[in-house]
Design a protein around this motif. Structure first.
Motif, mmCIF file in Angstrom:
data_model
loop_
_atom_site.group_PDB
_atom_site.id
_atom_site.type_symbol
_atom_site.label_atom_id
_atom_site.label_comp_id
_atom_site.label_asym_id
_atom_site.label_seq_id
_atom_site.Cartn_x
_atom_site.Cartn_y
_atom_site.Cartn_z
ATOM 1 N N THR A 50 0.825 -1.219 0.000
ATOM 2 C CA THR A 50 0.000 0.000 0.000
ATOM 3 C C THR A 50 0.855 1.263 0.000
ATOM 4 N N GLN A 79 -7.946 -1.198 -1.705
ATOM 5 C CA GLN A 79 -8.837 -0.086 -2.064
ATOM 6 C C GLN A 79 -10.240 -0.323 -1.499
ATOM 7 N N ASN A 82 -10.364 0.784 1.929
ATOM 8 C CA ASN A 82 -9.931 2.177 2.081
ATOM 9 C C ASN A 82 -8.488 2.321 2.588
ATOM 10 N N LYS A 85 -6.533 4.919 -1.092
ATOM 11 C CA LYS A 85 -7.720 5.745 -1.327
ATOM 12 C C LYS A 85 -7.918 6.151 -2.787
ATOM 13 N N LYS A 86 -6.892 5.943 -3.616
ATOM 14 C CA LYS A 86 -7.062 6.316 -5.027
ATOM 15 C C LYS A 86 -6.366 5.285 -5.908
#
Ligand SMILES: [Zn+2]
Ligand SMILES: [Zn+2]
Length: 250
Positions: A50, A79, A82, A85-86
């Motif tokens: 991440t 994702q 969360n 986040k993108k």
């Protein structure tokens, strides 16, 4: 800047190694350069997946991208929770079209794709990243990273040519492919370098130091090192797990 070697084999992964994949750390952010077999497993020795800031794919041969297809599941999971986040930014060539279509059909929602072209230059967080199209059977880019801390060139897969020397000029560190031993020099026309050609590149570019990678698993590494040393002294062979500081001292 710091470079972490995740895999060094050309074509297929040697025993206890992976194929081309490297982590570049700058200002506490990690950029993944190529995602060859073994990359996703091995990078977790250093960071959580991440924490990957963005991904650069020099070209779309399997030994440079295959773990992207499994990284996709990790990113999809993160994702959904969360934890990421993108979409993850990925920079890659737009050909070969069949491979691009396959990648897009597999990873499009989790990743945000940016196309790279010859001569492109982008600025990420104060780091200038430049791309040079090199000599290889598919669209392939050498990538140069310049920051206030130093400069680093990754040749990707290519044969030696003059433009690559200019592109690599005064780099503190060149990470160069050296697929071939001198006895296989006639195979450079397939779009690869011998250790001696990689050493010539470092010498002509007045580089600080040179690391040889993308070594064919059947080759003798000591012979390849000695062949390179006959031309350029400050050279080592990449080993999985190594960390290299890139600074202006060299
Ligand atoms: Zn390769
Ligand atoms: Zn290749």
């Amino acid at each position: 800047m710091e470079l972490i070697i995740l895999g060094t084999s050309a074509g297929y992964a040697n025993k206890n190694d992976g194929c081309s994949s490297y982590l570049l750390k700058y200002k506490d952010k990690h950029y993944l350069i190529d995602v060859g077999p073994g990359a996703v497993s091995y990078l977790q020795n250093f960071i959580n997946y991440t924490q990957i800031e963005s991904i650069f794919l020099s070209h779309l041969h399997a030994d440079h991208v295959s773990d992207l297809y499994t990284l996709r599941y990790a990113v999809y999971y993160a994702q959904g929770l969360n934890m990421m986040k993108k979409p993850l930014e990925i920079y890659m060539p737009a050909t070969p079209v069949e491979t691009v279509n396959f990648i897009k059909s597999n990873v499009e929602e989790e990743f945000s794709i940016n196309w790279i072209k010859d001569g492109d230059q982008i600025n990420i967080d104060g780091m200038i990243i430049s791309f040079l199209k090199v000599n290889h059977p598919v669209e392939t880019y050498a990538i140069r990273f310049d920051s206030d801390e130093g400069s680093f060139v990754y040749t990707s897969d290519t044969s030696y040519f003059d433009k690559l020397v200019r592109f690599s000029q005064n780099a503190n560190l060149i990470l160069a492919e050296a697929t071939l031993m001198e006895s296989d020099k006639d195979k450079e026309s397939f779009g690869h370098m011998t250790s001696k050609s990689a050493a010539k590149l470092a010498k002509e570019a007045s580089a600080g130091r040179l690391i040889l990678t993308h070594i064919w698993p059947e080759n003798d590494k000591l012979t390849q090192l000695q062949e390179a040393e006959s031309i350029f002294k400050d050279v080592t062979i990449a080993e999985r797990g190594e960390k290299h500081i890139i600074d202006r001292i060299k």
